[in-house]
Enzyme design. Structure first.
Site: not given
Ligand code: 147
Length: 640
Positions: A163, A246
């Site tokens: 990300e 993910e």
């Molecule tokens: C993801 C991360 O890749 C994970 O490690 C973990 O932190 C997870 C928790 O929800 O989130 O990262 C995101 C955080 C926020 C969004 C998407 C992915 N979002 O708000 O769409």
């Protein structure tokens, strides 16, 4: 569930056509990492630990994961904890750290066909002088693959930076480094972010040939919002394999509707051929971020209690009835009656082309529906086995139930599907639902102590959960024999989220009145801390936690601090004692009794304060950034 239509119900005709075209299925699975979420699993006693692993990985038993994505540790926080690096410094290499190697081995032992995928969230600060997109990072990944090889693990997929976007030339260099180091068969996934990488794949042939899979996060919407999984045309036109690399971030039970929608609709709407749930297991204490997310809950190694979530059983509706390499049948996948609200169905055929499985979800349906199936195109017209899960039910007996077998007549059969269910129809056999159960939950009892002498160097002390940095068992310094816990990260990391001081937490958030004591040795000028009554922990903005700290410096300066997740750190008391120096052992203690917090250094009470802010919580160790302090002889005694 019945095999004949009730007269009042609308009937929909569906053809399961083995001659249909469709993409190759890559698998459904989950993520261990990003991060720390699997931490307490390895500390579970047997037989519970093996039971949980069976529920996650054993074919025909539980979630039966087809892909395991594991974090490549970076000594830095990556959401719910920090995972250790195989190279804390440039000259360091240890291929046995942490629990991801162990978890991948356990997964492979149960299912040799499981696919493995590595991805970094952060990295040690020595890499690229703090620049992730560097040759150092490429070499770091090559050395991680070498570690995997030492463990007998062959890695199928490798990503870049979770990300945090992408760097075209870095991915091209990674591809050539993989090829020239004997990892030509490792496929690169880009960019574990959003779909924007598709534009560069379309316009840059060298980049396109470096990347095998476009992996996007939460392509159906974040968490329970997951419903529409459409993909921009720029991504489809790359011709690349597309993945939801993910998804999830939902409670181990409450996420079931989103998992059911996402697995089916990811293919129907977006032709995505893999679905990875974040995370695999909730093996962290309840004060940490995302404490119940995953496929199962395993947050109490001291009691052995665990629970398998509805998410696992919904995933089993795909994983137990397919294998990577099966082919989707596009003409036999879609929305029931063309209406998203009726639910969706996805059909796949086996590699030998005669077996098929159809996964149906009716998450948004309002009433029962009769489906009239017609099987054609060379598929088996043998017995159809029906399995179902009622996602509305709180009773595990309603999950993953083999409900009925149907004998088709002239290739045709009917099934009435109820709302809010997942069904799988299949000509395959071998599915199963594990029967093991764990003990009731229970508190971690005091007293508790650990000399750290019983561990191999490089491992993590029991129950000690790294938040930032890497607290690892090492030979003791300062002329002491035996083993100690040492903070191994000598520099600020390349972070994924908020930077904080290195710290690690241990124990039960229900503890209130107790004394925690430990030996401490500073290796460089700086400070070390004993933490108590630690509870809530922030990850996104401040990196701080709700806790009391006894901080001691090499100069002899000490303080009792109260920190909060909102980022404030207040000094409740401070003073100076005899200089602690470096490479010398000292004993620290923090005692909590009601609202009284007392600090002791080398047997002398240095401060005592009255503060009502934090009522209870875990103990922990902390250091200043880059300080490789050591800790020994942790002791916790109950108070009153
Ligand atoms: C993801 C991360 O890749 C994970 O490690 C973990 O932190 C997870 C928790 O929800 O989130 O990262 C995101 C955080 C926020 C969004 C998407 C992915 N979002 O708000 O769409």
């Amino acid at each position: 569930v019945g095999t004949t239509a009730a007269p009042a119900q609308a009937a929909t005709s569906l053809t399961i056509n083995g001659a249909s075209g469709g993409r190759t299925f890559d698998g459904v699975g989950a993520i261990s990492g990003g991060g720390g979420n699997s931490r307490l699993l390895i500390d579970y006693p047997e037989p519970q630990r093996g039971q949980i692993l069976d529920y996650l990985f054993r074919p025909g038993y539980g979630a039966s994961l087809q892909i395991l994505k594991a974090e490549i540790g970076g000594d830095t926080n990556s959401t719910s904890g920090a995972e250790p690096s195989h190279q804390h410094t440039r000259s360091d290499l240890n291929c046995d750290r942490g629990y991801e190697w162990w978890l991948m081995e356990q997964a492979k032992a149960r299912n040799p066909d499981i696919k493995l995928y590595g991805l970094a969230w952060g990295a040690p600060g020595w890499i690229g002088g703090g620049n992730f997109w560097s040759a150092d990072m490429t070499n770091y990944l090559i050395s991680w693959l070498g570690c995997a090889k030492q463990h007998g693990l062959s890695i199928d997929y490798l990503g870049g930076w979770n990300e945090r976007g992408y760097n075209v030339s870095w991915y091209e260099q990674l591809r050539s480094a993989l090829n020239s180091n004997g990892y030509g068969s490792v496929k690169i996934v880009a960019a574990d972010s959003d779909w924007s990488v598709a534009g560069d794949i379309n316009s840059n042939p060298a980049f396109a040939s470096s990347v095998s899979v476009i992996g996007t996060h939460y392509p159906c919407g974040y968490r329970s919002a997951q419903s529409n999984c459409s993909v921009p045309s720029a991504a489809t036109s790359t011709g690349k394999t597309l993945w939801a690399s993910e998804n999830g971030s939902d409670d181990y039970n409450g996420g079931a509707p989103a998992v059911a929608r996402g697995i089916n609709r990811g293919y129907i709407d977006g032709r995505m051929t893999a679905y990875l749930n974040w995370p695999v297991v909730a093996a962290i204490t309840p004060n940490l971020p995302y404490p119940t997310m995953g496929l199962a809950l395993a947050s109490q190694p001291w009691s052995g209690h665990y629970a398998i979530g509805k998410n696992a059983w919904v995933m089993a509706h795909t994983s137990q009835f397919t294998a990577p390499g099966w082919q989707y049948l596009d003409a036999s996948s879609g929305y029931i009656g063309g209406n998203r609200n009726n639910g969706s169905y996805v059909s796949l055929k086996s590699t030998d082309k005669s077996d098929y499985s159809t996964v149906i979800e009716t998450m948004d349906a309002g009433s029962a529906q009769t489906l009239n199936f017609n099987v054609t195109g060379g598929l088996s017209t043998g017995t159809v086995h029906v399995w179902s899960t009622d996602v509305d039910s709180g009773n595990p007996a309603d999950y993953f139930v083999h409900t009925t077998d149907i004998t088709p007549s002239g290739g045709g059969f009917s099934l009435t599907v109820q709302p809010h269910r997942v069904y799988t129809l299949t000509t395959t056999t071998g599915q199963g639902k594990g029967t093991a159960t764990g003990p009731a939950p229970g508190a971690m009892s005091l007293p508790y102590s650990d000399s750290f002498d019983g561990y191999a160097t490089g491992t993590e002390a029991k129950y000690l959960m790294d938040w930032q940095g890497a607290f690892e068992v090492a030979g003791c310094g300062g002329g002491r024999s035996g083993r100690c816990v040492r903070q191994m990260s000598p520099q600020k990391p390349i972070t994924w989220d908020a930077l904080s001081d290195p710290h690690a937490l241990l124990g039960d958030v229900g503890w209130s009145n107790y004394t925690v004591s430990s030996d401490v040795l500073l290796e460089q000028p700086g400070y070390a801390e004993l933490i108590g009554r630690a509870n809530g922990q922030d990850y996104g903005s401040t990196g701080q936690l709700n806790a009391y700290h006894l901080r001691v410096s090499d100069t002899g300066a000490w303080s009792i601090l109260s920190s909060s997740t909102n980022g404030t750190v207040s000094t409740l008391a401070r003073g100076t004692t005899t200089a602690l120096g470096t490479n010398r052992w000292h004993r620290l203690a923090l005692a909590f009794s009601g609202t009284t917090v007392t600090a002791v250094i080398d047997g002398s009470t240095v401060g005592s304060v009255n503060d009502p802010t934090w009522a209870g919580g875990q103990v922990g160790y902390a250091t200043s950034q880059g300080e490789t302090a050591q800790f020994d002889n942790l002791s916790l005694t109950p108070g009153s």
